[in-house]
Design a protein around this motif. Structure first.
Motif, PDB file in Angstrom:
ATOM      1  N   LEU A 137       0.826  -1.212   0.000  1.00  0.00           N
ATOM      2  CA  LEU A 137       0.000   0.000   0.000  1.00  0.00           C
ATOM      3  C   LEU A 137       0.860   1.262   0.000  1.00  0.00           C
ATOM      4  CD1 LEU A 137      -2.792  -1.212   2.432  1.00  0.00           C
ATOM      5  CD2 LEU A 137      -3.052  -0.756  -0.028  1.00  0.00           C
ATOM      6  N   ARG A 138       2.008   1.204   0.657  1.00  0.00           N
ATOM      7  CA  ARG A 138       2.936   2.342   0.628  1.00  0.00           C
ATOM      8  C   ARG A 138       3.613   2.446  -0.736  1.00  0.00           C
ATOM      9  NH1 ARG A 138       3.457   0.684   6.169  1.00  0.00           N
ATOM     10  NH2 ARG A 138       2.893   2.426   7.516  1.00  0.00           N
ATOM     11  N   GLN A 139       4.061   1.338  -1.283  1.00  0.00           N
ATOM     12  CA  GLN A 139       4.736   1.337  -2.581  1.00  0.00           C
ATOM     13  C   GLN A 139       3.809   1.812  -3.696  1.00  0.00           C
ATOM     14  OE1 GLN A 139       6.080  -2.745  -2.761  1.00  0.00           O
ATOM     15  NE2 GLN A 139       8.047  -2.263  -1.792  1.00  0.00           N
ATOM     16  N   GLU A 140       2.542   1.453  -3.610  1.00  0.00           N
ATOM     17  CA  GLU A 140       1.573   1.841  -4.639  1.00  0.00           C
ATOM     18  C   GLU A 140       1.049   3.262  -4.452  1.00  0.00           C
ATOM     19  OE1 GLU A 140      -1.373  -1.262  -4.474  1.00  0.00           O
ATOM     20  OE2 GLU A 140      -0.196  -2.585  -5.762  1.00  0.00           O
ATOM     21  N   GLY A 141       1.451   3.919  -3.380  1.00  0.00           N
ATOM     22  CA  GLY A 141       1.023   5.293  -3.154  1.00  0.00           C
ATOM     23  C   GLY A 141      -0.349   5.436  -2.527  1.00  0.00           C
ATOM     24  N   VAL A 142      -0.912   4.332  -2.032  1.00  0.00           N
ATOM     25  CA  VAL A 142      -2.192   4.421  -1.327  1.00  0.00           C
ATOM     26  C   VAL A 142      -1.964   5.091   0.023  1.00  0.00           C
ATOM     27  CG1 VAL A 142      -4.117   3.112  -0.337  1.00  0.00           C
ATOM     28  CG2 VAL A 142      -3.102   2.392  -2.518  1.00  0.00           C
ATOM     29  N   ILE A 143      -0.974   4.619   0.755  1.00  0.00           N
ATOM     30  CA  ILE A 143      -0.557   5.275   2.002  1.00  0.00           C
ATOM     31  C   ILE A 143       0.583   6.216   1.621  1.00  0.00           C
ATOM     32  CG2 ILE A 143       0.474   4.982   4.291  1.00  0.00           C
ATOM     33  CD1 ILE A 143      -0.830   2.205   4.402  1.00  0.00           C
ATOM     34  N   VAL A 144       0.353   7.518   1.799  1.00  0.00           N
ATOM     35  CA  VAL A 144       1.364   8.495   1.382  1.00  0.00           C
ATOM     36  C   VAL A 144       2.169   9.053   2.543  1.00  0.00           C
ATOM     37  CG1 VAL A 144       0.177   9.127  -0.745  1.00  0.00           C
ATOM     38  CG2 VAL A 144      -0.331  10.373   1.354  1.00  0.00           C
ATOM     39  N   ALA A 145       1.683   8.885   3.778  1.00  0.00           N
ATOM     40  CA  ALA A 145       2.426   9.400   4.929  1.00  0.00           C
ATOM     41  C   ALA A 145       1.906   8.759   6.211  1.00  0.00           C
ATOM     42  CB  ALA A 145       2.275  10.916   5.030  1.00  0.00           C
ATOM     43  N   ASP A 146       2.787   8.636   7.174  1.00  0.00           N
ATOM     44  CA  ASP A 146       2.423   8.250   8.533  1.00  0.00           C
ATOM     45  C   ASP A 146       2.676   9.496   9.368  1.00  0.00           C
ATOM     46  OD1 ASP A 146       1.907   5.294   8.350  1.00  0.00           O
ATOM     47  OD2 ASP A 146       3.933   5.363   7.513  1.00  0.00           O
ATOM     48  N   VAL A 147       1.628  10.040   9.963  1.00  0.00           N
ATOM     49  CA  VAL A 147       1.739  11.333  10.623  1.00  0.00           C
ATOM     50  C   VAL A 147       1.286  11.275  12.074  1.00  0.00           C
ATOM     51  CG1 VAL A 147       1.385  12.587   8.456  1.00  0.00           C
ATOM     52  CG2 VAL A 147      -0.564  12.063   9.899  1.00  0.00           C
ATOM     53  N   ALA A 148       1.673  12.296  12.814  1.00  0.00           N
ATOM     54  CA  ALA A 148       1.193  12.462  14.183  1.00  0.00           C
ATOM     55  C   ALA A 148       0.171  13.600  14.179  1.00  0.00           C
ATOM     56  CB  ALA A 148       2.348  12.810  15.114  1.00  0.00           C
ATOM     57  N   VAL A 149      -0.948  13.380  14.823  1.00  0.00           N
ATOM     58  CA  VAL A 149      -1.964  14.417  14.958  1.00  0.00           C
ATOM     59  C   VAL A 149      -1.769  15.046  16.332  1.00  0.00           C
ATOM     60  CG1 VAL A 149      -4.436  14.916  15.010  1.00  0.00           C
ATOM     61  CG2 VAL A 149      -3.541  13.147  13.467  1.00  0.00           C
ATOM     62  N   VAL A 150      -1.513  16.335  16.350  1.00  0.00           N
ATOM     63  CA  VAL A 150      -1.243  17.024  17.610  1.00  0.00           C
ATOM     64  C   VAL A 150      -2.431  17.909  17.979  1.00  0.00           C
ATOM     65  CG1 VAL A 150       1.255  16.965  17.295  1.00  0.00           C
ATOM     66  CG2 VAL A 150      -0.032  18.891  16.417  1.00  0.00           C
ATOM     67  N   HIS A 151      -2.583  18.162  19.242  1.00  0.00           N
ATOM     68  CA  HIS A 151      -3.692  18.982  19.730  1.00  0.00           C
ATOM     69  C   HIS A 151      -3.340  20.455  19.538  1.00  0.00           C
ATOM     70  CE1 HIS A 151      -6.859  20.584  22.169  1.00  0.00           C
ATOM     71  NE2 HIS A 151      -7.359  19.370  22.309  1.00  0.00           N
ATOM     72  N   PRO A 152      -4.097  21.175  18.699  1.00  0.00           N
ATOM     73  CA  PRO A 152      -3.767  22.570  18.405  1.00  0.00           C
ATOM     74  C   PRO A 152      -3.721  23.483  19.633  1.00  0.00           C
ATOM     75  CG  PRO A 152      -5.441  21.758  16.908  1.00  0.00           C
ATOM     76  CD  PRO A 152      -5.259  20.714  17.960  1.00  0.00           C
ATOM     77  N   ALA A 153      -4.619  23.284  20.589  1.00  0.00           N
ATOM     78  CA  ALA A 153      -4.633  24.148  21.768  1.00  0.00           C
ATOM     79  C   ALA A 153      -3.354  23.990  22.586  1.00  0.00           C
ATOM     80  CB  ALA A 153      -5.861  23.862  22.626  1.00  0.00           C
ATOM     81  N   VAL A 154      -2.825  22.773  22.641  1.00  0.00           N
ATOM     82  CA  VAL A 154      -1.590  22.526  23.375  1.00  0.00           C
ATOM     83  C   VAL A 154      -0.427  23.259  22.710  1.00  0.00           C
ATOM     84  CG1 VAL A 154       0.046  20.726  24.079  1.00  0.00           C
ATOM     85  CG2 VAL A 154      -2.405  20.324  24.281  1.00  0.00           C
TER      86      VAL A 154
END
Length: 151
Positions: free
Chosen positions: A47-64
């Protein structure tokens, strides 16, 4: 633009799981979707090689992070020539307040998502990005009161 790929029910289930939490161990993913751990790892790699998954990210809390104010801005340009569009996109890319931006059709030319500490910061942003750009015809601001879907 990537080509469309064919996904089976296991791929779709796996994608749903990793979109919710990319740190879930392969062993747990395998249990949840009914495959072996090695099959899960092979599928994730594909899935990564085929471009289905383009990134593994962290979602951070904006208020923090000190940016609790979420704004969506609809921007209309005077002219949509390639050089003017590219210049506006370069401006947006250079601004850390811009979390996402879309070139769209319809009422506006761009939809921009901003995260800011407060309204004074938004006023400074509008002066620098919108008022100082003679190609910005108009902008309309939508203030998010709270997020009801999503992370």
């Amino acid at each position: 633009m990537p080509e469309t790929v064919t996904l089976d029910r296991f791929d779709r289930a796996l994608l749903a799981e990793v979109q919710a939490d990319t740190l879930t161990p392969a062993r747990i993913l395998a249990e949840r979707i009914g495959l072996s751990e090695s099959a899960v790892l092979r599928r994730l790699r594909r899935l990564r090689q085929e471009g289905v998954i383009v990134a593994d990210v962290a979602v951070v809390h904006p208020a923090v992070l000190g940016t609790p104010l979420c704004l969506h801005v609809l921007v209309s340009l005077e002219r949509e020539t390639s050089d003017r569009l590219d210049a506006f996109v370069r401006t947006l890319r250079g601004r850390p307040e811009v979390r996402a931006a879309w070139y769209v059709t319809g009422e506006a030319d761009f939809v921009i998502e901003l995260r800011l500490p407060g309204m004074a910061d938004y006023e400074a942003f509008t002066r620098a990005v919108f008022h100082d750009d003679p190609n910005v015809k108009a902008f309309r601001t939508l203030v998010a009161m709270r997020q009801v879907i999503g992370i």
